[in-house]
Each structure stands twice: as C-alpha cells, then as structure tokens.
Write a protein that holds these residues in place. Structure first.
Motif, PDB file in Angstrom:
ATOM      1  N   ARG A   1     -13.062  17.022   5.860  1.00 45.63           N
ATOM      2  CA  ARG A   1     -13.652  18.140   6.587  1.00 45.63           C
ATOM      3  C   ARG A   1     -12.872  18.840   7.280  1.00 45.63           C
ATOM      4  O   ARG A   1     -13.092  20.049   7.512  1.00 45.63           O
ATOM      5  N   ASP A   2     -11.766  18.293   7.695  1.00 48.22           N
ATOM      6  CA  ASP A   2     -10.769  19.098   8.749  1.00 48.22           C
ATOM      7  C   ASP A   2      -9.849  19.976   7.901  1.00 48.22           C
ATOM      8  O   ASP A   2      -9.308  20.996   8.376  1.00 48.22           O
ATOM      9  N   ASP A   3      -9.448  19.612   6.504  1.00 50.16           N
ATOM     10  CA  ASP A   3      -8.381  20.091   5.850  1.00 50.16           C
ATOM     11  C   ASP A   3      -8.750  19.907   4.405  1.00 50.16           C
ATOM     12  O   ASP A   3      -7.956  18.647   3.824  1.00 50.16           O
ATOM     13  N   PHE A   4      -9.740  20.289   3.983  1.00 49.15           N
ATOM     14  CA  PHE A   4     -10.214  19.748   2.467  1.00 49.15           C
ATOM     15  C   PHE A   4      -9.048  20.007   1.619  1.00 49.15           C
ATOM     16  O   PHE A   4      -8.744  19.053   0.684  1.00 49.15           O
ATOM     17  N   ALA A   5      -8.204  21.279   1.504  1.00 48.78           N
ATOM     18  CA  ALA A   5      -7.154  21.338   0.415  1.00 48.78           C
ATOM     19  C   ALA A   5      -6.125  20.434   0.690  1.00 48.78           C
ATOM     20  O   ALA A   5      -5.615  19.718  -0.089  1.00 48.78           O
ATOM     21  N   GLY A   6      -5.678  20.142   2.150  1.00 49.83           N
ATOM     22  CA  GLY A   6      -4.940  18.853   2.198  1.00 49.83           C
ATOM     23  C   GLY A   6      -5.281  17.563   1.710  1.00 49.83           C
ATOM     24  O   GLY A   6      -4.417  16.838   1.306  1.00 49.83           O
ATOM     25  N   PHE A   7      -6.568  17.284   2.024  1.00 47.14           N
ATOM     26  CA  PHE A   7      -7.306  15.816   1.337  1.00 47.14           C
ATOM     27  C   PHE A   7      -7.044  15.940  -0.117  1.00 47.14           C
ATOM     28  O   PHE A   7      -6.327  15.001  -0.543  1.00 47.14           O
ATOM     29  N   MET A   8      -7.260  17.057  -0.801  1.00 42.31           N
ATOM     30  CA  MET A   8      -7.247  17.130  -2.193  1.00 42.31           C
ATOM     31  C   MET A   8      -5.774  17.140  -2.781  1.00 42.31           C
ATOM     32  O   MET A   8      -5.557  15.918  -3.656  1.00 42.31           O
ATOM     33  N   ALA A   9      -5.057  17.630  -2.064  1.00 42.82           N
ATOM     34  CA  ALA A   9      -3.602  17.706  -2.426  1.00 42.82           C
ATOM     35  C   ALA A   9      -2.886  16.362  -2.171  1.00 42.82           C
ATOM     36  O   ALA A   9      -2.118  15.934  -3.137  1.00 42.82           O
TER      37      ALA A   9
ATOM     38  N   PHE B   1       0.856  -1.172   0.142  1.00 43.56           N
ATOM     39  CA  PHE B   1      -0.071   0.081  -0.008  1.00 43.56           C
ATOM     40  C   PHE B   1       0.948   1.374  -0.079  1.00 43.56           C
ATOM     41  O   PHE B   1       1.835   1.283   0.667  1.00 43.56           O
ATOM     42  N   GLU B   2       0.470   2.333  -0.969  1.00 45.17           N
ATOM     43  CA  GLU B   2       1.072   3.440  -0.678  1.00 45.17           C
ATOM     44  C   GLU B   2       0.490   4.065   0.455  1.00 45.17           C
ATOM     45  O   GLU B   2      -0.849   4.304   0.887  1.00 45.17           O
ATOM     46  N   THR B   3       1.147   5.029   1.291  1.00 44.37           N
ATOM     47  CA  THR B   3       0.612   6.005   2.290  1.00 44.37           C
ATOM     48  C   THR B   3       1.167   7.118   2.387  1.00 44.37           C
ATOM     49  O   THR B   3       2.295   7.646   1.844  1.00 44.37           O
ATOM     50  N   ARG B   4       0.226   8.210   2.597  1.00 45.83           N
ATOM     51  CA  ARG B   4       0.310   9.496   2.722  1.00 45.83           C
ATOM     52  C   ARG B   4      -0.380  10.160   3.876  1.00 45.83           C
ATOM     53  O   ARG B   4      -1.725   9.658   4.275  1.00 45.83           O
ATOM     54  N   THR B   5       0.324  11.165   4.839  1.00 50.13           N
ATOM     55  CA  THR B   5      -0.133  11.636   5.961  1.00 50.13           C
ATOM     56  C   THR B   5      -0.663  13.033   5.531  1.00 50.13           C
ATOM     57  O   THR B   5       0.046  13.765   4.732  1.00 50.13           O
ATOM     58  N   VAL B   6      -1.756  13.634   5.876  1.00 51.42           N
ATOM     59  CA  VAL B   6      -2.049  14.845   5.656  1.00 51.42           C
ATOM     60  C   VAL B   6      -1.826  15.714   7.149  1.00 51.42           C
ATOM     61  O   VAL B   6      -2.410  15.470   8.101  1.00 51.42           O
ATOM     62  N   ALA B   7      -0.853  16.526   6.964  1.00 52.14           N
ATOM     63  CA  ALA B   7      -0.148  17.174   8.185  1.00 52.14           C
ATOM     64  C   ALA B   7      -1.392  17.802   9.094  1.00 52.14           C
ATOM     65  O   ALA B   7      -1.662  18.708   8.351  1.00 52.14           O
TER      66      ALA B   7
END
Length: 231
Positions: A217-225, A203-209
C-alpha cells in the motif's frame, strides 16, 4: 475454521494472499488484480477475527490451521504480509506452494512492540481518519477508507493472542519452499542481524527502498518490482 475468501481472475496458476493484523482481503485491492493480469487465479482470505470470517480463540497456530483448512495446497505462489507472513510460515509445510513471499513478516515481535501497550493496539480499532493518514502518509485515499472499514469489523481480541510470542524466536530454521523475504525500509519486525541470519538459512531477501511496513500500500510499484522472478 473455514475462512471468508475473495477471488480475482480465472488464470491457470493459483496465488494465495494472507493479510496482516487489523486488515482483511481488501488490503490486496491492487495486488489481486495485478496478479490476475499475469495469469493467476488469486485467492485472498480474511483471517479469523477479521473481515467476514468467524470469531473465536486467537493464536498464530489457529490462524495457520484455518488457512490450511480453507486454501488449496500446491499453489504456484503464496504471499503473506506481517501477521500473514507469520501465519504463512506456520502453514507453508502443509500448503506446499511452489514459492512463498513473506512481506515484512512478523518474525521479530519484541522489537516491534517494545514500548507499545496491548491497550494501544486494541484501541487503534477506533482510530480516526487523521490518525490513519498521519501513520501512512503515502497511502491512497482509497486505502485510508479501506483501513477505517476493516478496523470497524476487526476483533481487537486478536491482540492478546499474540502476547506469548513477543519474546519467542520466530525466525524459520530454513525455507520449506523457495522463499523471498520482502522488507520495508526499515523493516518493522526484522533487524539487520536477523535479515543476515535469514540469508544464511537460505532465504532470499529484498528491500523496497523507502517503503513503510505495509509495502503493497505504501509503494505498490516498488512492491511489484521486488517480486520480479517470483510471480
């Protein structure tokens, strides 16, 4: 069970969205239109016991069966959040999307619910605005409004259906399709050791800081990025 769905867009590509517990398709109010702008036709479900879908018995297996019965196979993209991530992982070999995204998926229930009684989770149905806002300080006011509306129609009997999974090993053995695990910071359900194991399994993993559990809902821009290259 055929589930209630909401659709955005008329694109040639298909994206599927599966929400978490206590929520429904309205949690994707920004994600659905954003994917539609990228050329997708976006379908979001209300899981059984949520939103406008039917009620009945509850278990992750039944959630997954409903999703398979309701949604088309072979979509370009499928995204599941929390319980929706667990549901997607149990349905992905039948749905066969080209790509799957698991947003802070509920694969580590033991650490998330340790010390939290089922009664507390069921009683959260009656949470007030102040309690929802305190738990989610970064949410837009509209998301707080939607949370209160979705809690009002959520069947709290879904909670006991998850009890047998608390101590179960839920990490998938391998990705059935190319898969991204998107993580909150910190993840509600996955430890650093489990994340490392998922990477070993392909699996690839990415964390939205800095994002909370409901990343979109917490960080829509970070989610999309964090979805770049996957959507």
């Amino acid at each position: 069970m055929q589930l209630h769905t909401r659709t955005w867009g008329e694109g040639d590509r298909l994206a599927l969205l599966i929400h978490g517990i206590m929520s429904d398709h309205r949690t994707w109010r920004r994600v659905g239109p954003a994917l539609a702008e990228r050329g997708y036709r976006v379908m979001a479900v209300d899981l059984r016991g949520h939103g406008a879908s039917g009620r009945g018995e509850y278990s992750p297996a039944l959630f997954a069966d409903d999703v398979v019965e309701t949604l088309p196979t072979g979509a370009e993209l499928a995204i599941g959040h929390s319980l929706g991530g667990l549901t997607l992982s149990l349905a992905v070999d039948r749905l066969r999307p080209q790509r799957a995204v698991y947003s802070d998926p509920a694969w580590g229930l033991a650490s998330a619910v340790r010390g939290v009684s089922p009664d507390f989770l069921r009683q959260f149905k009656h949470a007030g605005r102040e309690q929802v806002r305190a738990l989610n300080p970064r949410w837009a006011d509209e998301d707080v409004d939607i949370e209160l509306e979705t809690l009002a129609v959520w069947d709290e009997a879904t909670v006991p259906g998850l009890a047998p999974l608390v101590d179960a090993e839920l990490l998938p053995d391998a990705p059935a399709v190319p898969s991204l695990v998107q993580l909150a910071d910190p993840s509600l359900f996955l430890s650093a050791e489990q994340v490392a194991e998922l990477e070993k399994r392909g699996f690839e993993t990415r964390t939205v800081a800095g994002a909370g559990h409901t990343v979109h809902r917490d960080d829509f821009a970070g989610f999309m990025a964090s979805l770049e290259g996957w959507v």
